[in-house]
Every structure is written in structure tokens, then in C-alpha cells.
Design an enzyme around this catalytic site. Structure first.
Site, short mmCIF file in Angstrom:
data_model
loop_
_atom_site.label_atom_id
_atom_site.label_comp_id
_atom_site.label_asym_id
_atom_site.label_seq_id
_atom_site.Cartn_x
_atom_site.Cartn_y
_atom_site.Cartn_z
N HIS A 257 -9.62 8.21 -12.72
CA HIS A 257 -9.83 6.89 -12.16
C HIS A 257 -10.60 7.16 -10.85
O HIS A 257 -9.90 7.85 -10.23
CB HIS A 257 -8.72 5.87 -12.07
CG HIS A 257 -9.27 4.83 -11.17
ND1 HIS A 257 -10.22 4.04 -11.27
CD2 HIS A 257 -8.42 4.36 -10.05
CE1 HIS A 257 -10.24 3.04 -10.39
NE2 HIS A 257 -9.05 3.11 -9.87
N ASN B 197 -15.23 2.18 -6.41
CA ASN B 197 -13.92 2.03 -7.27
C ASN B 197 -14.35 0.76 -8.08
O ASN B 197 -14.32 -0.38 -7.54
CB ASN B 197 -12.70 1.89 -6.57
CG ASN B 197 -11.45 1.65 -7.23
OD1 ASN B 197 -11.54 1.35 -8.50
ND2 ASN B 197 -10.15 1.74 -6.65
N CYS C 263 -6.35 -0.98 -12.75
CA CYS C 263 -7.25 0.18 -12.86
C CYS C 263 -6.91 1.03 -13.95
O CYS C 263 -7.76 1.95 -14.23
CB CYS C 263 -7.17 1.02 -11.26
SG CYS C 263 -7.87 -0.02 -9.99
O1 UT7 Z 1 -7.64 1.77 -7.55
C1 UT7 Z 1 -6.69 1.77 -6.78
C2 UT7 Z 1 -6.93 1.22 -5.69
N1 UT7 Z 1 -6.87 1.59 -4.46
C3 UT7 Z 1 -6.71 3.11 -4.08
O2 UT7 Z 1 -6.82 3.90 -4.74
C4 UT7 Z 1 -6.62 3.41 -2.39
C5 UT7 Z 1 -5.86 4.38 -1.93
N2 UT7 Z 1 -5.89 4.86 -0.61
C6 UT7 Z 1 -7.07 5.03 -0.15
O3 UT7 Z 1 -8.15 5.35 -0.60
C7 UT7 Z 1 -6.90 5.07 1.60
O4 UT7 Z 1 -5.79 4.69 1.87
C8 UT7 Z 1 -8.05 4.27 2.06
C9 UT7 Z 1 -9.40 4.60 1.88
C10 UT7 Z 1 -7.90 2.65 1.68
C11 UT7 Z 1 -8.05 4.28 3.71
O5 UT7 Z 1 -7.75 5.55 4.26
P1 UT7 Z 1 -6.84 6.03 5.10
O6 UT7 Z 1 -7.04 7.27 5.59
O7 UT7 Z 1 -5.38 5.98 4.41
O8 UT7 Z 1 -6.80 5.24 6.37
P2 UT7 Z 1 -5.82 4.22 7.05
O9 UT7 Z 1 -5.47 3.07 6.23
O10 UT7 Z 1 -4.65 5.11 7.64
O11 UT7 Z 1 -6.53 4.03 8.48
C12 UT7 Z 1 -6.94 4.69 9.09
C13 UT7 Z 1 -7.55 3.83 10.35
C14 UT7 Z 1 -6.71 2.48 10.86
O12 UT7 Z 1 -7.29 2.53 12.29
P3 UT7 Z 1 -6.15 2.91 13.38
O13 UT7 Z 1 -4.85 2.06 12.87
O14 UT7 Z 1 -5.88 4.26 13.05
O15 UT7 Z 1 -6.84 2.53 14.63
C15 UT7 Z 1 -7.82 1.57 10.07
O16 UT7 Z 1 -7.82 0.48 10.75
O17 UT7 Z 1 -8.94 3.54 10.04
C16 UT7 Z 1 -9.07 2.10 10.28
N3 UT7 Z 1 -10.15 1.43 8.95
C17 UT7 Z 1 -11.40 1.69 9.13
N4 UT7 Z 1 -12.03 2.08 10.07
C18 UT7 Z 1 -13.64 1.84 9.76
C19 UT7 Z 1 -9.66 1.01 7.89
N5 UT7 Z 1 -10.65 0.55 7.29
C20 UT7 Z 1 -11.75 0.89 8.00
C21 UT7 Z 1 -13.17 1.13 7.86
N6 UT7 Z 1 -13.99 1.18 8.81
N7 UT7 Z 1 -13.79 0.40 6.58
#
Ligand code: UT7
Length: 326
Positions: free
Chosen positions: A253, A283, A113
């Protein structure tokens, strides 16, 4: 002293829009979750005829038009991408063919990225050596082809797009690309990876899914992204003796609006000076900065003399920043 000057920008988005409501019918997710956790409402998904090279060439044509240049005037094409049409030939050679830019040499650059800012840095070094060069730097991605559409933790995030700019040498000391800072830390490679098609490498560990899809440790990436972009920006500004208040627009980004808000807070920067496209495009990896730059440019937000700061992070881990005077 020669400075690299942006003389044209362009972008291309695929026609098909995939909204959060569409995704609700595909995986166990909701518009509410995606919006509050990422700021994304929609993204574009490529179809037939919208391969990475085609999007890249379309963005490049716009940039060439703005620069008033024919494709034959281009000396070098750099395509920054982690989702090229194929491993060989490079996407840059395919863009060259599309444009009939037959006087150019062409190669791809992979800094995930962060690619576009790394590409600007490379172009700048060629231009410093030969100010007459005209260089296309393109960020182009078709991440939809590298997304596991059953994995809700990644498939809601990415989109397809391309952005481009044309650079050449200018002689005004304070006009053009003023400085770049680039960083990498390969120890963090597992946070964000895309193994690619199976090779003969016996150590390839992704037999289960052939390595076709992006894997990501989202929360870890989030924290490192805010910290690393913040550090890159602060050290670049300190090096150039410029205060954040002097920056007209920060174009980061576009990965997650929460990352951008945290970054703005860390830099004591009012959020209205952070340019965002994340809501409509998601993204788009190496395309996100050049698409946003082109949009801001075409909207007339950037005036000659404005200081513009680009900052990026991505797989590798890679990160960096670039400072331009428009
Ligand atoms: O270009 C660079 C590439 N990537 C990035 O920059 C990504 C950087 N990270 C992020 O943007 C965030 O970490 C995410 C958006 C990917 C995730 O957000 P988060 O607030 O860190 O959530 P998490 O991964 O801690 O997940 C929280 C909960 C989990 O459920 P439990 O374990 O708390 O029950 C996930 O299973 O949200 C759940 N979850 C979803 N729920 C509904 C994960 N994806 C989804 C979804 N819809 N799409």
C-alpha cells in the site's frame, strides 16, 4: 487444488493532476516538506464524470479486455472503498450498472486502505467453492471528496484512482493466489477515521465538521504501519516456507515512501524490489495496490512464475498480505 488466478488487470486515474506546487498556493506547505516527508510529488483529483463508480468501471473494463471477457461473464463484483459514491446503493451495484454486468451479484467491502487484499481473500473463497466463477475485485477511491483542503497534515497525502483485477479458478498447484494473511484491531480505530455523513446515532462525536473528512494520527499510523506490515509479511512467508529473496516484487500500500523504505529495511529487502507509485499518485487508499499491480503487469515487469507479494495497512486498524505466483 483450485487456485484463484488473475486473468486481467486494469486501472483508471482521473485526468486532473494536483502538484505540490499547486498545494503551496492552497495551504501553508512546501514541495520540499511534502517530498522529504512523504515522497509524493503529485496526485490525481476527480472531476465531473469521474466518481468512484465511474473510475472503478473504467478500471474494470480494462481488466475485462485483458481477460478477453464480456461484462456478462462476470459472476461477482466486489468494490473495496471508503469513498463510495453513496452509502446506498453500494458502489459495486453502480459499477455493475456501468458495465451492464447483469449476471453478477455485487457488494462493497470496507477494510480501508487494506481493502484490495481483503477483497482478494473473499474472492478466493468463492472461487475455491466454485472454480468456474469469474470475479472482479476493484479498489476505487475518491478521497479528494473526503479530504479537508484546509488541513495541511492530511490534504497533501491523498489522491483519487481505481484499480481492478479479474480472477477465476485455475488447476495448477503452484500458479495463482497462494496464501493470504489478514488482521484487524478495532481498538486502534481512532488513529485513522472517517465518520461519514451525520446519522441518527446520538453517539456520533463529529458534529463540528459533520464527520466528512479523514482524521489521522499520522506519526502513530506510521509506526504501526511498518510494524504490522512487516509482521504480516514475515508470518505469511514463514507459513509458506518462502524466503524474501525468492520474491520478485513487493507491491505495498502506497502511503509514504518513508514507510516503504522502513519496511524494506525491516524485511532485508533491496528497495528496487518494492514497487512504488506514491510519487505520482499519492495515497489512493484501496486503489493503491491494484493500480500498482496493473502498472507493473502492463510494463511487463511480472513474468509467469514470478512470486509477487502484496502488503497493506489501513484504518480499522486493518492489515495483511497476499502471496501470488504470477
Ligand atoms: O493509508 C494510511 C494513511 N496514512 C498514513 O499512512 C500516514 C502515515 N503517517 C505519515 O505518513 C506521516 O506521519 C505524515 C506524512 C502524515 C507526517 O509526517 P511526520 O514526519 O510524521 O510529521 P509530523 O506529523 O510529526 O509533523 C512534523 C511537523 C509539524 O510541525 P511542528 O509541530 O514540528 O512545528 C507539523 O505541523 O510538520 C508540520 N506539518 C507540515 N508542514 C508543512 C504537517 N503537515 C505539513 C505540511 N507542510 N503539509
Amino acid at each position: 487444488m483450485t487456485r484463484s488466478v488473475v486473468i486481467g488487470t486494469g486501472s483508471c486515474l482521473p485526468k486532473r493532476e494536483l502538484t505540490n506546487a499547486d498545494l503551496e498556493t492552497m495551504v501553508d506547505t512546501s514541495d520540499e516538506w511534502i517530498t522529504t516527508r512523504t515522497g509524493i510529488k503529485s496526485r490525481r483529483i476527480s472531476g465531473h464524470g469521474e466518481e468512484t463508480s465511474k473510475l472503478g468501471a473504467a478500471a474494470a473494463r480494462q481488466a475485462l479486455d485483458m481477460a478477453g471477457l464480456a461484462p456478462a461473464a462476470i459472476d461477482l463484483i466486489i468494490v473495496c472503498s471508503i469513498s463510495p459514491d453513496m452509502v446506498m446503493p453500494s458502489c459495486a451495484c453502480l459499477v455493475q450498472k456501468e458495465l451492464a454486468a447483469l449476471n453478477a451479484f455485487a457488494f462493497d467491502l470496507n477494510a480501508a486502505c487494506s481493502g484490495f487484499v481483503f477483497g482478494l481473500d473473499v474472492a478466493d473463497r468463492y472461487i475455491k467453492a466454485n472454480p468456474a466463477m469469474k470475479i472482479l475485485v476493484i479498489g476505487a477511491e475518491n478521497l479528494s471528496a473526503r479530504t479537508n483542503w484546509q488541513d495541511r497534515s492530511t490534504c497533501v497525502l491523498f489522491g483519487d484512482a481505481a484499480g481492478a483485477c479479474v480472477l477465476t479458478g485455475g488447476e495448477e498447484e503452484q500458479h495463482g493466489l497462494l496464501a493470504t494473511r489478514l488482521y484487524s484491531d478495532g481498538r486502534l480505530w481512532q488513529l485513522l477515521s472517517l465518520a461519514g455523513a451525520p446519522s441518527l446515532n446520538p453517539d456520533l462525536e463529529y458534529a463540528a465538521d459533520n464527520g466528512a473528512y479523514i482524521k489521522m494520527a499520522g506519526p502513530d499510523v506510521f509506526k504501526i504501519a511498518v510494524r504490522s506490515m512487516g509482521e504480516a509479511v514475515n508470518s505469511l512467508l514463514a507459513q509458506e516456507g518462502i524466503a524474501i529473496d525468492q520474491i520478485k516484487l513487493v507491491i505495498p500500500h502506497q502511503a509514504n515512501v518513508r514507510i516503504l523504505r522502513s519496511l524494506a529495511e525491516k524485511l532485508s529487502l533491496p528497495f528496487d524490489r518494492v514497487y512504488t507509485t506514491i510519487e505520482k499518485y499519492g495515497n489512493t487508499s484501496a486503489a493503491s495496490v491494484p493500480v500498482a499491480l496493473d502498472e507493473a503487469n502492463r510494463r511487463g515487469i511480472l513474468q509467469r512464475g514470478d512470486l509477487v507479494l502484496l502488503c497493506v495497512f489501513g484504518g480499522g486498524f486493518t492489515w495483511g498480505a497476499a502471496l501470488l505466483r504470477w
